[in-house]
Design an enzyme around this catalytic site. Sequence first.
Site, PDB file in Angstrom:
ATOM      1  N   ARG A  37       0.812  -1.218   0.000  1.00 23.43           N
ATOM      2  CA  ARG A  37       0.000   0.000   0.000  1.00 23.43           C
ATOM      3  C   ARG A  37       0.848   1.271   0.000  1.00 23.43           C
ATOM      4  O   ARG A  37       0.379   2.321  -0.425  1.00 23.43           O
ATOM      5  CB  ARG A  37      -0.950   0.001   1.199  1.00 23.43           C
ATOM      6  CG  ARG A  37      -2.172  -0.874   0.965  1.00 23.43           C
ATOM      7  CD  ARG A  37      -3.085  -0.852   2.161  1.00 23.43           C
ATOM      8  NE  ARG A  37      -4.407  -1.385   1.820  1.00 23.43           N
ATOM      9  CZ  ARG A  37      -5.366  -1.592   2.706  1.00 23.43           C
ATOM     10  NH1 ARG A  37      -5.154  -1.330   3.982  1.00 23.43           N
ATOM     11  NH2 ARG A  37      -6.528  -2.065   2.322  1.00 23.43           N
ATOM     12  N   LYS A 174     -16.784 -13.868   7.236  1.00 25.10           N
ATOM     13  CA  LYS A 174     -18.157 -13.439   7.503  1.00 25.10           C
ATOM     14  C   LYS A 174     -18.977 -13.280   6.242  1.00 25.10           C
ATOM     15  O   LYS A 174     -18.679 -12.434   5.399  1.00 25.10           O
ATOM     16  CB  LYS A 174     -18.135 -12.102   8.246  1.00 25.10           C
ATOM     17  CG  LYS A 174     -17.646 -12.214   9.658  1.00 25.10           C
ATOM     18  CD  LYS A 174     -17.889 -10.919  10.375  1.00 25.10           C
ATOM     19  CE  LYS A 174     -17.450 -11.026  11.815  1.00 25.10           C
ATOM     20  NZ  LYS A 174     -17.319  -9.693  12.412  1.00 25.10           N
ATOM     21  N   GLY A 320      -7.062  -7.351   1.557  1.00 25.42           N
ATOM     22  CA  GLY A 320      -5.810  -7.475   2.284  1.00 25.42           C
ATOM     23  C   GLY A 320      -5.363  -8.918   2.461  1.00 25.42           C
ATOM     24  O   GLY A 320      -4.218  -9.257   2.178  1.00 25.42           O
ATOM     25  N   GLY A 343     -12.668  -4.147   1.404  1.00 25.18           N
ATOM     26  CA  GLY A 343     -14.040  -3.647   1.493  1.00 25.18           C
ATOM     27  C   GLY A 343     -14.360  -2.694   0.347  1.00 25.18           C
ATOM     28  O   GLY A 343     -15.460  -2.729  -0.213  1.00 25.18           O
TER      29      GLY A 343
HETATM   30  C1  3PG Z   1      -8.598  -1.680   5.102  1.00 24.77           C
HETATM   31  O1  3PG Z   1      -7.530  -2.047   5.564  1.00 24.77           O
HETATM   32  O2  3PG Z   1      -9.521  -2.461   4.820  1.00 24.77           O
HETATM   33  C2  3PG Z   1      -8.766  -0.221   4.793  1.00 24.77           C
HETATM   34  O3  3PG Z   1      -7.606   0.473   5.099  1.00 24.77           O
HETATM   35  C3  3PG Z   1      -9.964   0.335   5.505  1.00 24.77           C
HETATM   36  O4  3PG Z   1      -9.809   0.170   6.883  1.00 24.77           O
HETATM   37  P1  3PG Z   1     -11.092   0.132   7.814  1.00 24.77           P
HETATM   38  O5  3PG Z   1     -11.824  -1.137   7.450  1.00 24.77           O
HETATM   39  O6  3PG Z   1     -10.589   0.150   9.220  1.00 24.77           O
HETATM   40  O7  3PG Z   1     -11.926   1.346   7.471  1.00 24.77           O
END
Ligand code: 3PG
Length: 367
Positions: A37, A174, A320, A343
């Site tokens: 990232r 999930k 991730g 997400g």
């Molecule tokens: C992630 O790692 O999924 C993004 O950086 C978003 O992080 P968050 O889900 O804590 O908003």
Amino acid sequence: MNVPTLEDLPDPSGKRVLLRADFNVPVTDGKIDDDLRIRAALPTIQWLQEHGATVVACTHFGRPKGKPDERYSVAPVRARLAELAPGVELLENLRFDPGEEANDPAFVDRLVEGFDLYVNDAFGASHRSHASVVGPPERLPSAAGRLLAKEVEVLGGLLDNPARPFVAILGGAKVSDKLGVIKALLDKVDTLVVGGAMSFTFALAQGHGVGDSLKQADWVDACKDLLAQGGDKLVLPEDVLALGPDGELEVVGPGVPDGWKGLDIGPKATAAFCEIASTAGTLFWNGPMGLFEDPRFAEGTIALAKAVASSPGFTIVGGGDSAAALAKFGLDEGVDHVSTGGGASLELIEQGDLPGLAALRKASNAS
Ligand code: 3PG
Ligand code: MG
């Protein structure tokens, strides 16, 4: 999906640019496990510096809940960024202030003070309506950085005219996080494979027992609806590697006996999923097939990662955990696009847009 890009900014020469990045990298004992990232933001940083701008970056890091917390200091990120992009300052964790997640206008005002331009390159956070994502474009000329633009082009384009067969493989813990995207994808794909712990909620919906496996009983009805919607398109694991009450391992399935816990897909499911991956024209993979951090339960995910990396189709991996799995096994080179967002990539596929993109479109310099 059009968003202003770097070329749509007023001349950045001599200007101070606030760069919202997603440097939420995995860290163990103060050491960065995977700096994808950070590296992914370098093209934007280089462009801005070459055009004479001073770049100040900001990011969230973990979930510190609106107050300073040493454990979530950006210090390890700052050190790595200094190596990769000398001259770029990094502000402290945005989420140390409750105004970030609350999207407080006063926090946005403080954040943009002293800046001339705003660039969002935080694809992985652009599904969050947080202050640093949606606020600055109301106040400064703004643009998407190179990474954000590329992610939008690839993931947005996925649904337009994908080469067939279009296959999606989803895993992870999930099912509740993924119901929306499964529903949206079922209308688009030729095959949708569900593995990982979330497959156990589907197994319950099919009437199987799942023992002590992770499950979400409240979502069984939603899974029944998806099974009805998906028909033959929706493929679930026919076998499962399970851990027994005395620590023994056995292949069971599709149900899991009482006292046992399913932790990886079994060999038949692995072969079936890999075959599907290898014949895809377009392949989207998000989420591991099991508890791959434990070598006993990594085989399904490794085999799938290899099949994805060697698939002749156009391959996109989002999230991730799946990206980390690829990197861990040295397979990331074989994939056409490794998304920096989990997400965010799912929400972009599901909704066709993200709050961070919508905000950029409303900036004063957007055409
Ligand atoms: C992630 O790692 O999924 C993004 O950086 C978003 O992080 P968050 O889900 O804590 O908003
Ligand atoms: Mg996440």
